[in-house]
Scaffold this motif. Structure first.
Motif, PDB file in Angstrom:
ATOM      1  N   PRO A   1      -4.466 -12.117  -6.386  1.00 40.09           N
ATOM      2  CA  PRO A   1      -5.806 -10.833  -6.924  1.00 40.09           C
ATOM      3  C   PRO A   1      -5.582 -10.495  -7.958  1.00 40.09           C
ATOM      4  O   PRO A   1      -4.825 -10.287  -8.925  1.00 40.09           O
ATOM      5  CB  PRO A   1      -5.248  -9.691  -6.185  1.00 40.09           C
ATOM      6  N   TYR A   2      -7.027 -10.053  -8.450  1.00 35.68           N
ATOM      7  CA  TYR A   2      -7.795 -10.245  -9.962  1.00 35.68           C
ATOM      8  C   TYR A   2      -7.069  -8.801 -10.815  1.00 35.68           C
ATOM      9  O   TYR A   2      -6.771  -8.590 -11.885  1.00 35.68           O
ATOM     10  CB  TYR A   2      -9.408  -9.979 -10.316  1.00 35.68           C
ATOM     11  N   GLY A   3      -6.631  -7.757  -9.570  1.00 36.87           N
ATOM     12  CA  GLY A   3      -5.934  -6.332 -10.348  1.00 36.87           C
ATOM     13  C   GLY A   3      -4.818  -6.677 -10.549  1.00 36.87           C
ATOM     14  O   GLY A   3      -4.665  -5.795 -11.445  1.00 36.87           O
TER      15      GLY A   3
ATOM     16  N   THR B   1      -4.982 -15.346  -2.297  1.00 38.43           N
ATOM     17  CA  THR B   1      -5.163 -15.513  -4.025  1.00 38.43           C
ATOM     18  C   THR B   1      -4.613 -14.558  -4.845  1.00 38.43           C
ATOM     19  O   THR B   1      -4.273 -13.691  -3.741  1.00 38.43           O
ATOM     20  CB  THR B   1      -6.683 -15.673  -4.446  1.00 38.43           C
TER      21      THR B   1
ATOM     22  N   PRO C   1      -2.649  -7.632  -1.070  1.00 38.57           N
ATOM     23  CA  PRO C   1      -3.480  -7.032  -1.227  1.00 38.57           C
ATOM     24  C   PRO C   1      -3.983  -6.199  -2.441  1.00 38.57           C
ATOM     25  O   PRO C   1      -2.992  -6.879  -3.264  1.00 38.57           O
ATOM     26  CB  PRO C   1      -2.604  -5.463  -0.092  1.00 38.57           C
ATOM     27  N   SER C   2      -4.935  -6.211  -2.498  1.00 37.09           N
ATOM     28  CA  SER C   2      -5.789  -5.585  -3.202  1.00 37.09           C
ATOM     29  C   SER C   2      -4.782  -4.889  -3.873  1.00 37.09           C
ATOM     30  O   SER C   2      -5.185  -4.182  -5.312  1.00 37.09           O
ATOM     31  CB  SER C   2      -7.225  -5.609  -3.857  1.00 37.09           C
ATOM     32  N   SER C   3      -4.505  -3.683  -3.508  1.00 39.29           N
ATOM     33  CA  SER C   3      -3.399  -2.748  -3.911  1.00 39.29           C
ATOM     34  C   SER C   3      -2.295  -2.697  -4.856  1.00 39.29           C
ATOM     35  O   SER C   3      -2.338  -2.145  -5.190  1.00 39.29           O
ATOM     36  CB  SER C   3      -3.276  -1.586  -2.972  1.00 39.29           C
TER      37      SER C   3
ATOM     38  N   ASP D   1       1.058  -0.490   0.158  1.00 44.14           N
ATOM     39  CA  ASP D   1       0.253   0.055  -0.649  1.00 44.14           C
ATOM     40  C   ASP D   1       0.722   1.251  -0.118  1.00 44.14           C
ATOM     41  O   ASP D   1       0.398   2.373  -0.798  1.00 44.14           O
ATOM     42  CB  ASP D   1      -1.164   0.436   0.916  1.00 44.14           C
TER      43      ASP D   1
ATOM     44  N   GLY E   1      -2.919  -4.289  -7.534  1.00 46.54           N
ATOM     45  CA  GLY E   1      -3.153  -4.019  -9.381  1.00 46.54           C
ATOM     46  C   GLY E   1      -2.806  -2.661  -8.900  1.00 46.54           C
ATOM     47  O   GLY E   1      -3.494  -1.437  -9.972  1.00 46.54           O
ATOM     48  N   ASN E   2      -2.464  -1.399  -7.823  1.00 43.07           N
ATOM     49  CA  ASN E   2      -2.655   0.375  -8.247  1.00 43.07           C
ATOM     50  C   ASN E   2      -0.883   0.334  -8.364  1.00 43.07           C
ATOM     51  O   ASN E   2      -1.309   1.281  -8.233  1.00 43.07           O
ATOM     52  CB  ASN E   2      -2.903   0.563  -6.983  1.00 43.07           C
TER      53      ASN E   2
END
Length: 678
Positions: A53-55, A51, A28-30, A5, A32-33
């Motif tokens: 993340p899809y991002g 998992t 974390p999904s972040s 993050d 992807g950012n």
């Protein structure tokens, strides 16, 4: 992993290298950012779980993505197909499951794709054929099913590797294999492939490594393969190949040839790779004869064809029922063949007694010089082992005499006979025969006769005794090199895989430790002592036996609590054995107290201080070398990398939770990879 993050605002970040650490937690999904300029993301060899993340599909400029050797689960996200610039993708050694998404075929620039050692299932998508620039593809050690799509073999770009081994693939080898003209390594072993080897394989003239072992291929080994002049490693073992060993194999520059466990027959060649028995494996072909004496095969019987004139013989018609005629003919043939073979077969130097022939108490008494101390080579809780020469043969054998007065000795004898009678593998000790009789006082006597292992057991190599130091007064006892240790560990892993996965009835050894690893004259490791072995599935109540199974320090924790014996228990023992081989410390060493054990000792040292705890003699590869500073640094880096990988493998095999322990296929692959570093 939440520190991700904190770097999402680094808008010009291009490369992230976090490999070979001890990072843990879920991604974390972040992720992807992260920077849209990111081209390299390396998170491999950590302890990341959860998992993917899809991002991840947002990192559209990513060229290199390494997430291998972690603990990721769930499916491979289809969003990976968005990474159109991806060149290298390695997701191996995780727990990904489900089908491989078709979107992977969108990665037209991909050069290397590795998804080995996961739990992928279903068919291989033909869409992978769209990755037209692919140089290497590794989908080994998964649960993939169905036929191999012809589209894979049409990837003419494949030059480095195509590895589909250790799956459940079926069907014949596609004719499209002829497209792989520049491929160097092809591994299709451990599947359910059938049919013959197509002549189209002759187009694969760049092949240096070919492994088709453990399938159901049949027919003769095609002579057309003689054009594969660059091949150095050829494995056709555990199939249904028939006919003779083709002579063209003598002309190839082979450094390894495995034809074991087929239906081959006839004379074994004597030239080329066949000049060195340690480079070939041909056991399990009962129709073979001749070859080097070390192979212990019967002499070939020459059939004379003289006096076969051109005149047709007179025909005498005798009316005999056809069934009776066949029975008589078969009886006469086998009688003649048995007598001829017995008269002409030469005594072998290793299988000194005709296998499974009767051996009396008197002959064993004489062979061991009346069980003298000079012939004693080992002792255990339920047996003693002597060396001796059983007449009329003139070679040495090992004779294990059971202490029938000790509790469990008879059960151990019966278990070992039952386990060894139907198994055969180059890394298992070879049983020659057994003796179940009475001594001269009328007491029960039982013994098992094995092939003699001139280099003793692994225990004496890892921990030379004071007596050995005295015996080698002029020259100190030789210690194992790192490469020898890796090779021995690989031998043991292969034997363990065979017992667990390839036997008709899986066998758990239950007592893997250095004293039960024997070394032959070529330092090939063989697992011995099956007195505690168990068959799977366990019989009712078999796991409730009172007392600790195995040996303290090597037995997994659940055995001490009365837990069920499992394959994972053997793998745990192997992991401890591996850690002992690199540190030189027994798991029962006196330094391990107050809650510290061998696993914790190695874990605390990884990775930065590992070189401080490895056995000092292993450093001789650096200290004894006459090299310049740059070469010394390179050798040290190689050694350190090898030790870290070995330590991680040992720790991965000896986790407290059996469900998290590495499987034997993964262990073998890791050890082969480490061996390649040399």
């Amino acid at each position: 992993m939440n520190f991700i993050d904190s770097i999402v605002n680094c808008s010009k970040l291009e490369k992230i290298y976090l490999a070979f650490n001890q990072l843990t937690g879920a991604l974390p999904s972040s992720i992807g950012n992260l920077s849209s300029e990111l081209i390299t993301l390396s998170l491999d060899n950590n302890f990341i779980y959860g998992t993917l993340p899809y991002g991840i599909g947002n990192l559209v400029k990513l060229e290199e993505f390494y997430i291998n050797s972690n603990r990721l689960t769930s499916i491979v996200p289809s969003e990976l197909g968005n990474l159109q610039h991806l060149l290298y993708l390695d997701m191996s050694d995780n727990y990904f499951n489900g089908n491989l998404p078709k979107s992977i075929g969108n990665l037209s620039l991909l050069l290397e794709l590795t998804l080995a050692e996961n739990r992928l299932e279903g068919h291989i998508s033909p869409n992978l054929g769209n990755c037209s620039g692919l140089l290497a593809l590794d989908l080994s050690v998964n649960n993939l099913t169905g036929p191999i799509p012809a589209e894979l073999f049409q990837l003419s770009s494949l030059s480095m590797l195509l590895n589909l081994s250790h799956n459940y693939l079926v069907g014949p080898l596609p004719q499209e294999i002829e497209k792989l003209k520049i491929l160097v390594a092809l591994d299709l072993s451990q599947n359910d492939l059938v049919g013959s080897i197509p002549n189209a394989i002759t187009s694969c003239t760049s092949l240096g490594y070919l492994n088709l072992g453990a399938n159901s291929f049949q027919g003769p080994i095609p002579s057309s393969m003689s054009v594969l002049i660059g091949i150095t490693d050829l494995n056709l073992s555990r199939n249904n190949f028939s006919g003779q060993i083709p002579k063209f194999l003598e002309q190839l520059s082979l450094s390894s040839l495995d034809l074991s466990f087929n239906n081959l027959q006839g004379e074994v060649p004597l030239e080329g790779v066949f000049k060195n028995a340690s480079l070939i494996s041909i056991q399990g072909n009962n129709g073979l004869c001749g070859g080097l004496p070390e192979l212990h095969l019967p002499k070939c019987v020459k059939v004379s064809r003289s006096n076969t004139g051109s005149r047709p013989p007179h025909v005498i018609l005798i009316v005999i029922p056809i069934c009776s005629l066949l029975v008589v003919a078969m009886f006469l043939f086998y009688l003649f063949y048995w007598k001829r073979r017995k008269a002409q077969a030469q005594p072998a130097t290793a299988s000194y007694v005709q296998p499974f022939s009767r051996v009396s108490y008197g002959s064993i008494l004489k062979a061991t010089n009346e069980f003298s101390q000079q012939n004693l080579i080992g002792t255990g809780a339920s047996s003693v082992v002597y060396k001796g020469i059983l007449e009329p043969a003139d070679g040495m054998v090992a004779i294990k005499v059971l202490k029938l007065g000790n509790q469990g000795a008879l059960k151990s004898f019966l278990m070992e006979c039952e386990a060894l009678k139907n198994i055969r593998h180059r890394n298992l000790v070879k049983v020659i025969t057994s003796c179940s009789s009475v001594d001269f006082q009328g007491n029960d006597f039982k013994a098992i006769i094995y092939e003699f292992m001139p280099n003793g057991n692994l225990e004496r190599w890892l921990h030379p005794s004071l007596e050995q130091e005295v015996d080698f007064e002029e020259a100190p006892p030789q210690r194992l090199t790192l490469r020898q240790r890796v090779t021995i560990a690989t031998d043991v892993a292969h034997a363990m895989h065979y017992l667990h996965q390839e036997c008709e009835v899986p066998i758990i050894h239950c007592d893997l430790k250095p004293s039960n690893i024997l070394l032959d004259s070529d330092m090939v490791a063989r697992i011995g002592d099956f007195g505690l072995a168990k068959f799977l599935p366990l019989k009712p109540h078999e796991s409730t036996t009172v007392g600790l199974r195995g040996t303290i320090g090597y037995a997994p924790p659940e055995y001490g609590l009365g837990g069920e014996m499992t394959k994972e228990g053997d793998i745990y023992s192997f992991g401890i054995l591996l850690l002992e081989m690199i540190t030189g410390k027994r798991p029962t060493d006196r330094i391990f107290k107050d809650g510290l054990n061998l696993r914790g000792y190695v874990t605390m040292a990884l990775p930065d201080r590992l070189m401080e705890i490895i056995e000092p003699t292993l450093l001789s590869v650096i200290e004894g070398a006459n090299v310049n500073h740059d070469d010394e640094a390179r050798k040290w880096k190689m050694l350190e990398k090898s030790m870290i990988l070995l330590a991680r493998t040992g720790l991965g095999c000896s986790l407290e939770s059996p469900k998290d322990i590495m499987n034997t296929s993964k262990i073998i692959q890791e050890l082969h990879h480490i061996n390649c570093l040399f």
